[in-house]
Structures are given as C-alpha cells and as structure tokens.
Design a protein around this motif. Structure first.
Motif, PDB file in Angstrom:
ATOM      1  N   HIS A 150      -4.649   1.563  -7.820  1.00  0.00           N
ATOM      2  CA  HIS A 150      -3.944   1.404  -6.552  1.00  0.00           C
ATOM      3  C   HIS A 150      -2.486   1.851  -6.625  1.00  0.00           C
ATOM      4  O   HIS A 150      -1.802   1.613  -7.619  1.00  0.00           O
ATOM      5  CB  HIS A 150      -4.014  -0.082  -6.177  1.00  0.00           C
ATOM      6  CG  HIS A 150      -3.545  -0.385  -4.807  1.00  0.00           C
ATOM      7  ND1 HIS A 150      -2.225  -0.633  -4.525  1.00  0.00           N
ATOM      8  CD2 HIS A 150      -4.221  -0.499  -3.644  1.00  0.00           C
ATOM      9  CE1 HIS A 150      -2.099  -0.893  -3.234  1.00  0.00           C
ATOM     10  NE2 HIS A 150      -3.300  -0.820  -2.679  1.00  0.00           N
ATOM     11  N   THR A 188       0.843  -1.198   0.000  1.00  0.00           N
ATOM     12  CA  THR A 188       0.000   0.000   0.000  1.00  0.00           C
ATOM     13  C   THR A 188       0.871   1.237   0.000  1.00  0.00           C
ATOM     14  O   THR A 188       2.102   1.153   0.120  1.00  0.00           O
ATOM     15  CB  THR A 188      -0.977  -0.002   1.195  1.00  0.00           C
ATOM     16  OG1 THR A 188      -1.924   1.059   1.030  1.00  0.00           O
ATOM     17  CG2 THR A 188      -0.238   0.212   2.525  1.00  0.00           C
ATOM     18  N   ILE A 199      -7.139   1.888  -1.177  1.00  0.00           N
ATOM     19  CA  ILE A 199      -6.998   2.755  -2.351  1.00  0.00           C
ATOM     20  C   ILE A 199      -7.758   2.058  -3.465  1.00  0.00           C
ATOM     21  O   ILE A 199      -7.307   1.040  -4.004  1.00  0.00           O
ATOM     22  CB  ILE A 199      -5.521   2.938  -2.735  1.00  0.00           C
ATOM     23  CG1 ILE A 199      -4.722   3.434  -1.523  1.00  0.00           C
ATOM     24  CG2 ILE A 199      -5.377   3.897  -3.923  1.00  0.00           C
ATOM     25  CD1 ILE A 199      -3.229   3.247  -1.655  1.00  0.00           C
ATOM     26  N   ASP A 215      -9.460   5.992  -0.097  1.00  0.00           N
ATOM     27  CA  ASP A 215      -8.511   6.974  -0.618  1.00  0.00           C
ATOM     28  C   ASP A 215      -8.546   6.897  -2.147  1.00  0.00           C
ATOM     29  O   ASP A 215      -8.271   5.849  -2.731  1.00  0.00           O
ATOM     30  CB  ASP A 215      -7.112   6.635  -0.083  1.00  0.00           C
ATOM     31  CG  ASP A 215      -6.119   7.762  -0.312  1.00  0.00           C
ATOM     32  OD1 ASP A 215      -6.536   8.849  -0.756  1.00  0.00           O
ATOM     33  OD2 ASP A 215      -4.921   7.554  -0.039  1.00  0.00           O
ATOM     34  N   ASP A 216      -8.925   7.991  -2.786  1.00  0.00           N
ATOM     35  CA  ASP A 216      -9.107   7.952  -4.234  1.00  0.00           C
ATOM     36  C   ASP A 216      -8.475   9.153  -4.937  1.00  0.00           C
ATOM     37  O   ASP A 216      -9.159   9.960  -5.572  1.00  0.00           O
ATOM     38  CB  ASP A 216     -10.605   7.857  -4.568  1.00  0.00           C
ATOM     39  CG  ASP A 216     -10.818   7.604  -6.058  1.00  0.00           C
ATOM     40  OD1 ASP A 216      -9.864   7.157  -6.730  1.00  0.00           O
ATOM     41  OD2 ASP A 216     -11.931   7.864  -6.548  1.00  0.00           O
TER      42      ASP A 216
END
Lengths: 316, 316
Positions: free
Chosen positions: A96, A42, A92, A125-126
């Motif tokens: 990603h 991540t 995400i 989270d974008d």
C-alpha cells in the motif's frame, strides 16, 4: 500481483500511466458529488484526480492487514440511508501507498462479498505487486471476481521505468468500452511508439530477466533503510512495520507533528512526505510520515535516517 | 504556423497529443454549463472533449476566409445579456478541419480585438500550419496577442507521426501552470521516452529535412484529389474549394443528403465523413461532407472519386 487469468481483448485498455485509469474510471462512473470509498491514508494522486471529478470520500481506516473491510457494511448502509450514491471502492491491494501493507486474502474475499452485496465496483490499484521482496503472492481481487465488479490497474512505471507512461487496466467489457470512449476525449490513444517499445522489451524477455534484478535491487534498499531505522531511530518514540515489497515505509511518531518535523529535517537536508497529505478527509496522519526507500543510495539512506533520528530526538 | 516568438519555459506545456490541450484547458477554465464559442463546422474531437466537460456551444459560421468574426460582438453581447459565461473561443486557424480554409490576417486581428474587448481567451488550434502547399504563412494569433489571451496548440502528429502523441501548447504562465496541475491528475506527464525520441529527432535535424518531403508528398495527394474531383464530379451538383494545405476537402452537394450518399458510396467501397458530425449544435452540414486526401494512394483516390461521382450522379 499477476491478474490471475487470461483476458479477452475487450477486457483490456492500455492507458497513459495508471493515473489515467483513475481519470477514465471517474469519467465513466462519477457525477459531481458522488461518493468514493477509499482507504485512509491512501495515495494522494488518486484521490486528487477523483476530487477533480467532484468525488466526495468515505474513508476506511487500515491496520497491518490493510483496509478494515468489516467496517464497510455499516459505512455503506449509513451513506445509502442518507441518499448518497457510492460509485466505487478504491483500494491499493499490495504494498500500500503510503502504508506498505498488503490487504490479506481473508479481507479480499470479504471485500468482494460486500461489493457484490451492494453492487459497488472496485478499483484494484496494483502498481507495486510485482515488487515483492518476500512472502507469498496474494490472489488479486480481479481473479476472484465473478461478477465483473473489479477494475484492475497496473503499470510499467515501477517495473520498467516511470517515464514510460504505459499502464493498463482490465475489467468487464462494458466499463472498459466506456473508459475507451472517454480516452478518446483526453489523449486519443497511448503513444503507439512507446507501446511498441514496451511490447518489444517484453517480447524479447527483457522484462522477465530485469524483474528479479530490480526486485533484488529494491530489496537491498529496503534492507538498508530497515537497518538504518533500527540503528538511528529512538525506539521509544517511533514505530514502523517493515514492508514486504513496494516503495515505502510509513513511520508513526506519536506526539511529533510531521509538518514541524519536516521543517527541522529539511534544515538537515532530509525530506519525507508528511502523513496528512494522504488523508483525503484531512482527519489524520498528523504524527505520521512516509519515506520512499527506492531512490537514495545506501550511503545517503543511512546518513538521511541518522539525521532524521537526530531531528526526532531533538523534539521535547 | 510558427508561433512567431520565443517562449519562456513557464509559457510552454508538453502534452499527450493536442487533444489533451483541449482537455486540460477545459479542466482549467470550464464549469459545467459554461459556454465556448467555436466555428461551425469544426473538429468534432475538440467539441466532443468540451462536451464531456459540460460545455455548451455558441457557433459562428465560416466562409472561405474562415470564421465570420464580425458576427462575434453581437453573439457575445446577447450571450452575456442572458447571463451566460463565455470561457473561450476555439478556432482552427490554418487549413481548417473540416473546411480546409485559413482564417485571414484581417480577421485574426479583428478576432484578437474582440477577445480583448470582452476579456475572453482564445484556443488557437494549429495542427496543420506546417503542412502548407502554397501561399504565404499567416501570423499566428499567439504572436500578435499582447495580453496573454491566446493559448496556442500544435502537435507532432501531422508532421512526424500521429502515434507519437507528443504535442505542445503555449500561453500565459498562469493558464499554463493551471493546465500543468490538471495534467498531473490525468496522466502525470507525457512519456519522457517518446519526448526524448522526438527531441533527438528534431535536434539531429530530421524534422527539418523531413518536413519538405512530407509537405510535397501531401501536396501531390491534394493535387491528385483535385484532378480527380475535376474529372469525375458533376460540376452542376457539387462545389468545393481547393485547400492550400492541411488534410481535407470539404464538399458541398446541395440537395444530396450526405448520410444517404454515404450509404450508397459505401456500397461502392468509398467512405467519407458526413458534414453533420462537424456541427456541435446539429444544425447544418446535411448536404456537405469531408474527404481526407493524405492517406489513400493516387490510384485509390482516383478510383474512389470516380465511384463517388457515380454515386452523386445517381441521385435524382
């Protein structure tokens, strides 16, 4: 990537970059030693901030459809059984970082079910959702959430300019209020000068006209890197998935330690981020690495991938 | 107010408002339960941020020359004897918020000696130093510090515009490096868009030409409030010191609880901040309050102080 519904004013908070969303959510939810669930690999900036707040990590592996959410119930059950408090799930969802994959619609729905069963919040989270090169937009978790468990975060960093430091998050009014209180303790408010600039930029329609151009610009760069990878990478040693958007390629090179490869690549003036950096528990990514395709010119990308292919081929 | 010497690049950090300086210094220095020494009363935003980081407070009373630094050695000795760790001393050196007073040169020198004896860092918060109406500038702690114990903080908020959210701090390269690392975990960097705007503004000389105008503008407002106080305040019940700069009057009204006075004043459409808010240990300021003179028009100030004088006179 669009949030999928209108917001009430009390559901929105403007932040100084979306890294601040993570900082503020941690302030609002975390006590030292609390657990956060995240994908592995991540975004290391996110887990770094959580780590500062004393977070410990439960991690979920990913495949081409993103987080393997079917592993969550068992993971959560075991954590709860050993008395750990899980404060939120960090994901995400689109393109990603570092994997480049999307979380499939199926899995999004399942993730929401699981979060709701256990009453665990989700940080969606974008930052990359607007940077889609092809394929259908997938509904946001936020838009499907009926229980106020999802905090959605996005930013102008990837669609206007990273130095803007204007981002936003949306969530239930209670969590947004708490985050706003903690925001007063960190930077009081996001620069109203730059907020006004961003507002004018959007109001005058510049973002709408700029977006297709930047997406097309980044698509060309993605295509350039894809072509270079096809051309120069020793197919028997490395694999990758072509991303449908975002900024990154994730390259797997089994048997080739990325840290060692980086040393040799740097001698040829090529750099990338070794995969281990994206593993908050430090248990993987040894033979993987991330390449960003949005910055370098097509010529530099071509040359860089060629040099990198050489470095890989030189490994025994 | 000027820092008094040239900085090396590694001694400087640009921050998103000077509230972020406090946040970052806490990240760099504080563990939960550590002690911070501060003036009492003091700026509640600062102690609020420190409180979020788990700080506990040792407080030093003030008089017209600022913090009574001669009380420090005893305070520190007792704290150390009981095993407490003191991480830094927080002081607002010029035109104190809320007191309006300056820390005298004598006391600044003594404060540095004490800090150096015990190896305790100092956060010298100076947002108001440029807003001097009269009197001689007093040397900054930072400029007299030979051991790298002082972190100096100031901001464009009071001299350009508060919504700018561009501030800075200066200190030894080690602490600045640590703060910069934590800054990456909060907002990554301060908006480069607004940094560029501030830079251009300064570079073109606008700040230099604007400063005398804003100082003179604020001086007129201070004079207006002074005149109104002289005219309307019942002299036997209230006292104050005319500030030589900054934003605030601190009014003492023995026997008149400020919280109760506020209720009555609000009925007359006058507001102020009751003194207790500025006491992090909650042990004083009951009969004091702070008035800001920089915002209201002269007419409004005159009318407001008149109404406030009435409210005070109505107390038994």
């Amino acid at each position: 990537p669009k949030m999928g519904r209108k917001l009430l004013p009390e559901e929105l908070l403007i932040t100084t970059g979306s890294s601040q969303v993570i900082d503020l959510l941690c302030w609002a939810l975390l006590d030292r030693g609390d657990w956060v669930i995240c994908e592995e690999p991540t975004f290391l900036g996110a887990t770094g901030t959580m780590y500062n707040h004393g977070a410990r990590f439960l991690t979920v592996p990913c495949d081409s459809e993103g987080m393997k959410v079917e592993l969550l119930p068992d993971l959560i059950e075991r954590a709860l059984a050993s008395g750990n408090r899980i404060k939120f799930i960090y994901t995400i969802v689109n393109f990603h970082n570092p994997l480049g994959c999307d979380l499939s619609l199926e899995r999004r729905k399942r993730l929401l079910e699981i979060a709701s069963t256990y009453g665990i919040m989700i940080l969606e989270d974008d930052p990359y959702g607007w940077v889609r090169f092809e394929g259908e937009e997938i509904q946001s978790l936020f838009s499907m959430d009926e229980q106020g468990l999802v905090v959605f975060a996005s930013s102008f960093s990837k669609i206007l300019a990273p130095g803007t430091r204007v981002a936003w998050c949306a969530g239930n009014s209670e969590i947004i209020r708490k985050m706003a209180v903690f925001k007063q303790g960190t930077d009081t408010c996001t620069s109203v000068v730059v907020q006004a600039i961003v507002w004018e930029y959007c109001r005058l329609g510049h973002l709408d006209s700029f977006l297709p151009r930047i997406v097309s610009h980044y698509r060309d760069k993605r295509d350039g890197m894809e072509a270079a990878l096809q051309k120069y990478m020793p197919a028997e040693r490395v694999s990758w998935q072509k991303p449908k958007g975002g900024f990154f390629y994730w390259i797997s090179a089994p048997g080739i330690p990325a840290e060692e490869l980086l040393k040799r690549a740097v001698e040829k003036k090529v750099a990338f981020v070794p995969g281990e950096a994206f593993y908050p528990t430090g248990t993987g990514g040894r033979d993987d690495f991330r390449m960003c395709f949005t910055f370098a010119s097509p010529e530099m990308t071509d040359l860089g991938v060629e040099k990198l292919g050489e470095a890989i081929s030189e490994f025994e």
